[in-house]
Scaffold this motif. Structure first.
Motif, mmCIF file in Angstrom:
data_model
loop_
_atom_site.group_PDB
_atom_site.id
_atom_site.type_symbol
_atom_site.label_atom_id
_atom_site.label_comp_id
_atom_site.label_asym_id
_atom_site.label_seq_id
_atom_site.Cartn_x
_atom_site.Cartn_y
_atom_site.Cartn_z
ATOM 1 N N SER A 42 0.732 -1.018 0.698
ATOM 2 C CA SER A 42 -0.389 0.142 -0.191
ATOM 3 C C SER A 42 0.677 1.147 -0.582
ATOM 4 O O SER A 42 0.583 2.299 -0.452
ATOM 5 C CB SER A 42 -1.034 0.011 0.962
ATOM 6 N N PHE A 43 1.908 1.321 0.422
ATOM 7 C CA PHE A 43 3.125 2.306 0.765
ATOM 8 C C PHE A 43 3.277 2.621 -0.663
ATOM 9 O O PHE A 43 3.025 4.035 -1.235
ATOM 10 C CB PHE A 43 4.307 1.898 2.050
ATOM 11 N N TYR A 44 3.846 1.649 -1.211
ATOM 12 C CA TYR A 44 4.160 1.930 -2.803
ATOM 13 C C TYR A 44 3.265 2.454 -3.385
ATOM 14 O O TYR A 44 2.946 3.586 -4.816
ATOM 15 C CB TYR A 44 4.888 0.813 -2.860
ATOM 16 N N PHE A 45 1.585 1.984 -3.499
ATOM 17 C CA PHE A 45 1.130 2.400 -4.220
ATOM 18 C C PHE A 45 0.916 3.854 -3.831
ATOM 19 O O PHE A 45 0.171 4.421 -4.563
ATOM 20 C CB PHE A 45 0.071 1.266 -3.978
ATOM 21 N N PHE A 46 0.333 3.723 -2.911
ATOM 22 C CA PHE A 46 0.701 5.351 -2.387
ATOM 23 C C PHE A 46 1.272 6.430 -3.474
ATOM 24 O O PHE A 46 0.592 7.809 -3.543
ATOM 25 C CB PHE A 46 0.070 5.824 -0.619
ATOM 26 N N THR A 47 2.847 6.189 -2.955
ATOM 27 C CA THR A 47 3.672 6.998 -3.710
ATOM 28 C C THR A 47 2.978 6.797 -5.361
ATOM 29 O O THR A 47 3.576 8.131 -5.980
ATOM 30 C CB THR A 47 5.177 6.410 -3.476
ATOM 31 N N LEU A 48 2.428 5.844 -6.101
ATOM 32 C CA LEU A 48 2.540 6.188 -7.161
ATOM 33 C C LEU A 48 1.232 6.542 -7.488
ATOM 34 O O LEU A 48 1.279 6.854 -8.397
ATOM 35 C CB LEU A 48 2.151 4.183 -8.014
ATOM 36 N N VAL A 49 0.666 6.967 -6.679
ATOM 37 C CA VAL A 49 -1.289 7.325 -6.731
ATOM 38 C C VAL A 49 -1.223 9.048 -6.884
ATOM 39 O O VAL A 49 -1.266 9.817 -7.914
ATOM 40 C CB VAL A 49 -2.139 6.538 -5.956
ATOM 41 N N ALA A 50 0.089 9.066 -5.986
ATOM 42 C CA ALA A 50 0.486 10.772 -5.937
ATOM 43 C C ALA A 50 1.514 11.063 -6.839
ATOM 44 O O ALA A 50 0.809 11.853 -7.954
ATOM 45 C CB ALA A 50 1.948 10.778 -4.359
ATOM 46 N N MET A 51 1.929 10.380 -7.202
ATOM 47 C CA MET A 51 2.727 10.547 -9.040
ATOM 48 C C MET A 51 1.620 10.506 -10.753
ATOM 49 O O MET A 51 2.208 11.015 -11.044
ATOM 50 C CB MET A 51 3.367 9.600 -8.393
ATOM 51 N N ALA A 52 1.160 9.254 -10.328
ATOM 52 C CA ALA A 52 0.204 9.638 -11.103
ATOM 53 C C ALA A 52 -0.522 10.933 -10.801
ATOM 54 O O ALA A 52 -1.582 11.470 -12.451
ATOM 55 C CB ALA A 52 -0.805 8.646 -11.337
ATOM 56 N N ILE A 53 -1.629 11.402 -10.218
ATOM 57 C CA ILE A 53 -2.150 12.645 -10.049
ATOM 58 C C ILE A 53 -1.211 14.122 -9.806
ATOM 59 O O ILE A 53 -1.939 14.669 -10.615
ATOM 60 C CB ILE A 53 -2.585 13.522 -8.462
ATOM 61 N N MET A 54 0.404 13.616 -9.916
ATOM 62 C CA MET A 54 1.122 14.936 -10.134
ATOM 63 C C MET A 54 0.992 14.967 -11.627
ATOM 64 O O MET A 54 1.582 16.372 -12.563
ATOM 65 C CB MET A 54 2.518 14.438 -9.508
ATOM 66 N N TYR A 55 0.815 13.657 -12.344
ATOM 67 C CA TYR A 55 0.939 13.830 -13.929
ATOM 68 C C TYR A 55 -0.555 14.800 -14.345
ATOM 69 O O TYR A 55 -0.105 15.001 -15.500
ATOM 70 C CB TYR A 55 0.977 12.653 -14.261
ATOM 71 N N GLY A 56 -1.205 15.507 -13.403
ATOM 72 C CA GLY A 56 -1.834 16.100 -13.567
ATOM 73 C C GLY A 56 -1.313 17.631 -14.870
ATOM 74 O O GLY A 56 -2.343 18.321 -15.342
ATOM 75 N N PHE A 57 -0.784 17.685 -14.413
ATOM 76 C CA PHE A 57 0.217 19.357 -14.752
ATOM 77 C C PHE A 57 0.379 18.948 -16.167
ATOM 78 O O PHE A 57 0.360 20.298 -16.441
ATOM 79 C CB PHE A 57 1.955 18.829 -14.476
#
Length: 379
Positions: free
Chosen positions: A176-191
């Motif tokens: 879950s921890f690593y997927f949390f960072t992946l989710v955050a990166m995916a949201i960051m790609y909204g830029f």
């Protein structure tokens, strides 16, 4: 008229297959790789009792550490059995694969040495990371005077509580921890969608910008319609990615779904606004150069948020340079999900929401300032 602008903008964005891939398909594919890599880390059932070396020059510190390490159990059986060794003995036994690794405990530090990568070694690494992190938190609490030493010794370093929090999926999950960072990166790609908005709103950057600038409509209305359209599309993408992670990859996000949806909403607005600001500030760059800059910033933020196996670095930043963690959007997003999953109190979560909201507001105000002052000699 405003609603029509939003609908038209959504249609335009849906035609951009490249950005749809990078903001939707790429995180899903990367999530599949994460799932294959980390799905076995939370399953202690596959672990037999493994011997671990202990090299110590601090007996009191070692006794407490070994007590917690011995509390890791699988069906009532200890997962790790400690062996007190000299450093030379530990090196020799590690080379002969007689121990999974060895901890070297000194008054200043605790380090781990392993000779290969496997589930036992990975769990040893994660255990050490969590032990050091929790110990630092408790020392800070003691220094602040908010708790008493006997409370920590009774509640925290008991036989099972600490390890349960570190290894059971209901309290702590490596996957879950690593997927949390992946989710955050995916949201960051909204830029990327924010960059596209800025590119299509400026006459000196695209033909679409020329047409929008000669429209008999207020530029603020056009910019707001574009932001709303990109938010609706990106948020829907993010919900689909979340559904894949939860129901296909079986990632445990906890049960605070309304708060998770709030994280996605606030973080999406922040990253979209960030992309728009980058597009306006670097107006003289071409679109690909701005994409490269945004991806580089996103990867750097993900690295410092612990995504690339840099949990120790993330913890060091949180302890020694907390402001650096606060200005890292990926870290704020992943920490928010982690706090919802792990903590009972929502106070740290709401603090992160305030920071994310603040960034979103600042990015939007700066973008408005840059767009408002743009003038053209001719179109």
């Amino acid at each position: 008229m405003f609603l029509r602008l939003v609908i038209y903008r959504i249609k335009v964005l849906l035609q951009n297959r490249t950005l749809l891939f990078w903001t939707f398909a790429f995180p899903v594919v990367l999530g599949l790789l994460f799932n294959l890599a980390f799905s076995g880390l939370d399953d202690l059932g596959s672990l037999e009792t493994t011997e671990v070396g202990i090299v110590s020059t601090d007996e009191q510190k070692t006794d407490r550490f070994v007590e917690v390490l011995a509390s890791i159990e699988n069906d009532g059986e200890p997962v790790y059995r400690e062996k007190r060794l000299t450093k030379q003995e530990a090196i020799a036994q590690l080379a002969d694969d007689k121990i999974a690794g060895y901890y070297e405990i000194t008054p200043e530090d605790i380090s781990l040495s392993v000779s290969q990568n496997g589930i036992p070694q990975t769990v040893l690494k994660e255990f050490l990371n969590q032990y050091i992190q929790r110990t630092a938190e408790f020392e800070a609490l003691l220094a602040s005077g908010s708790v008493q030493p006997q409370d920590l010794s009774e509640d925290t370093f008991s036989d099972t509580e600490f390890v349960t929090e570190s290894h059971e999926s209901s309290n702590y999950s490596i996957k879950s921890f690593y997927f949390f960072t992946l989710v955050a990166m995916a949201i960051m790609y909204g830029f990327m969608w924010g960059l596209r908005n800025a590119n299509d709103q400026q006459a000196n950057q695209s033909s679409n910008g020329i047409r929008l600038c000669i429209m008999p409509k207020n530029k603020l209305m056009v910019a707001t319609a574009n932001l709303l359209a990109s938010f609706l599309l990106f948020y829907l993408q993010s919900m689909l990615i979340l559904a894949v992670f939860r129901f296909v990859y079986q990632v445990d996000f906890g049960d605070r779904w309304l708060h998770i949806f709030l994280v996605y909403a606030v973080a999406s607005v922040a990253t979209l606004s960030f992309g728009t600001l980058v597009g306006n500030v670097f107006a003289k760059w071409n679109f690909q150069q701005k994409i490269s800059l945004g991806v580089g910033v996103s990867m750097a933020m993900s690295f410092f948020a612990g995504m690339m196996g840099t949990q120790t670095l993330k913890h060091w930043i949180n302890v020694n340079l907390p402001l650096l963690g606060r200005i890292n959007l990926v870290n704020l997003i992943s920490d928010s999900l982690y706090q919802l999953f792990y903590y009972q109190s929502l106070k740290p979560f709401y603090q992160n929401m305030v920071w994310l909201t603040g960034f979103a507001v600042v990015f939007m105000l700066l973008s408005y300032y840059y767009e408002r002052k743009v003038q053209y000699d001719h179109l």
